[in-house]
Design an enzyme around this catalytic site. Sequence first.
Site, PDB file in Angstrom:
ATOM      1  N   LYS A 129       0.833  -1.207   0.000  1.00  0.00           N
ATOM      2  CA  LYS A 129       0.000   0.000   0.000  1.00  0.00           C
ATOM      3  C   LYS A 129       0.867   1.255   0.000  1.00  0.00           C
ATOM      4  CE  LYS A 129      -3.922  -2.218   2.241  1.00  0.00           C
ATOM      5  NZ  LYS A 129      -4.535  -2.647   3.507  1.00  0.00           N
ATOM      6  N   GLN A 181      -4.634  -1.298   9.777  1.00  0.00           N
ATOM      7  CA  GLN A 181      -4.596  -2.646   9.204  1.00  0.00           C
ATOM      8  C   GLN A 181      -5.149  -3.652  10.215  1.00  0.00           C
ATOM      9  OE1 GLN A 181      -3.514  -3.443   5.945  1.00  0.00           O
ATOM     10  NE2 GLN A 181      -4.397  -5.424   6.467  1.00  0.00           N
ATOM     11  N   ASP A 184     -11.335   2.969   4.414  1.00  0.00           N
ATOM     12  CA  ASP A 184     -11.771   1.562   4.338  1.00  0.00           C
ATOM     13  C   ASP A 184     -13.291   1.454   4.367  1.00  0.00           C
ATOM     14  OD1 ASP A 184      -9.869  -0.378   3.960  1.00  0.00           O
ATOM     15  OD2 ASP A 184      -9.288  -0.523   6.071  1.00  0.00           O
TER      16      ASP A 184
END
Length: 298
Positions: free
Chosen positions: A53, A97, A120
């Site tokens: 990422k 994460q 997200d």
Amino acid sequence: DATIIDGKGFAADLRSGVAQQVQALKDQHGITPGLAVVLVGENPASQVYVRSKAKKTVEVGMESFHHHLDANTSEHELLDLVQQLNDDERVHGILVQLPLPDHIDEDKVIHTIDPQKDVDGFHLMNVGRLATGDLDNAMVPCTPLGCLMLLKDQLGDLSGKKAVVAGRSNIVGKPMAHLLLANNCTTEIVHSRTRDIAAECRDADILVVAVGKTRMVRGDWIKPGATVIDVGINRLDPEPGEEKGKLVGDVAFDEAKQVAGAITPVPGGVGPMTIAVLLANTVTATCRQHNVAEPARS
Ligand code: NAD
């Protein structure tokens, strides 16, 4: 045979579009989009994702902020960091994460992220906006949004099509169903307790599979000509001489491609879309935070 949907190529195009949008934000508004990624602990898969990422974030010209915290970081310390990132004007997107270590309450962390920076799309505010069809303000989870982009690219208008989503997770299945509904599909979710899952799937013009079960969907579960999106990522046991096992999806690809009209491969289908959409979401979040017109997404 089915058209093989090139998710890898689509994702590369999406990233170059994002790079142009980032350049325009810099040139026209003096804004550099920034994405902060927070990793807690040493989960090897998470470390691979986070590294990838960060690399792609920099490649499209955005600023990448990386926070790697020790596995025994307290919940309080993590919440403090999230708050600090909420307040940091250089940061437009925050991604924590998952999974987090057991002593940290994931929901509490997610709900501390400013919904406008929740790239997200896991904050309840964004879940609610998606569920109520308020797509102008929702941040939408990356994997299902990527699936929708592939579907629209393949099929154009989705209105009236029968869509079946296999799997009801909060990360993929449920948001996928809401997106299809918002695009006027007749939408159904099937799951582990569904009575005749094969029969339900066979009815689908659009079949999205996210169950995490190796090659569960067989060729005879698919309606001839249907569009099949395989979200699953499963690793087979290594064959003799192989170091790692092959990656395969939740759909028996070799059978399915003889029946379907179009299908995503694994790897090279949905997988590469997730990070590309994360970058696109970060641009969307940046535009909204600065009241700049945002690029059209699906
Ligand atoms: P999950 O385990 O959270 O959810 C799986 C869902 O499938 C559950 O709702 C369950 O009810 C359903 N299910 C399980 N067994 C079933 C069965 N036998 N029949 C019907 N339904 C069944 O998984 P997830 O996070 O939604 O991920 C699903 C798959 O997608 C996994 O293989 C995961 O690795 C993959 N994934 C890929 C990406 C990507 O970027 N491509 C992103 C997220 C997840």
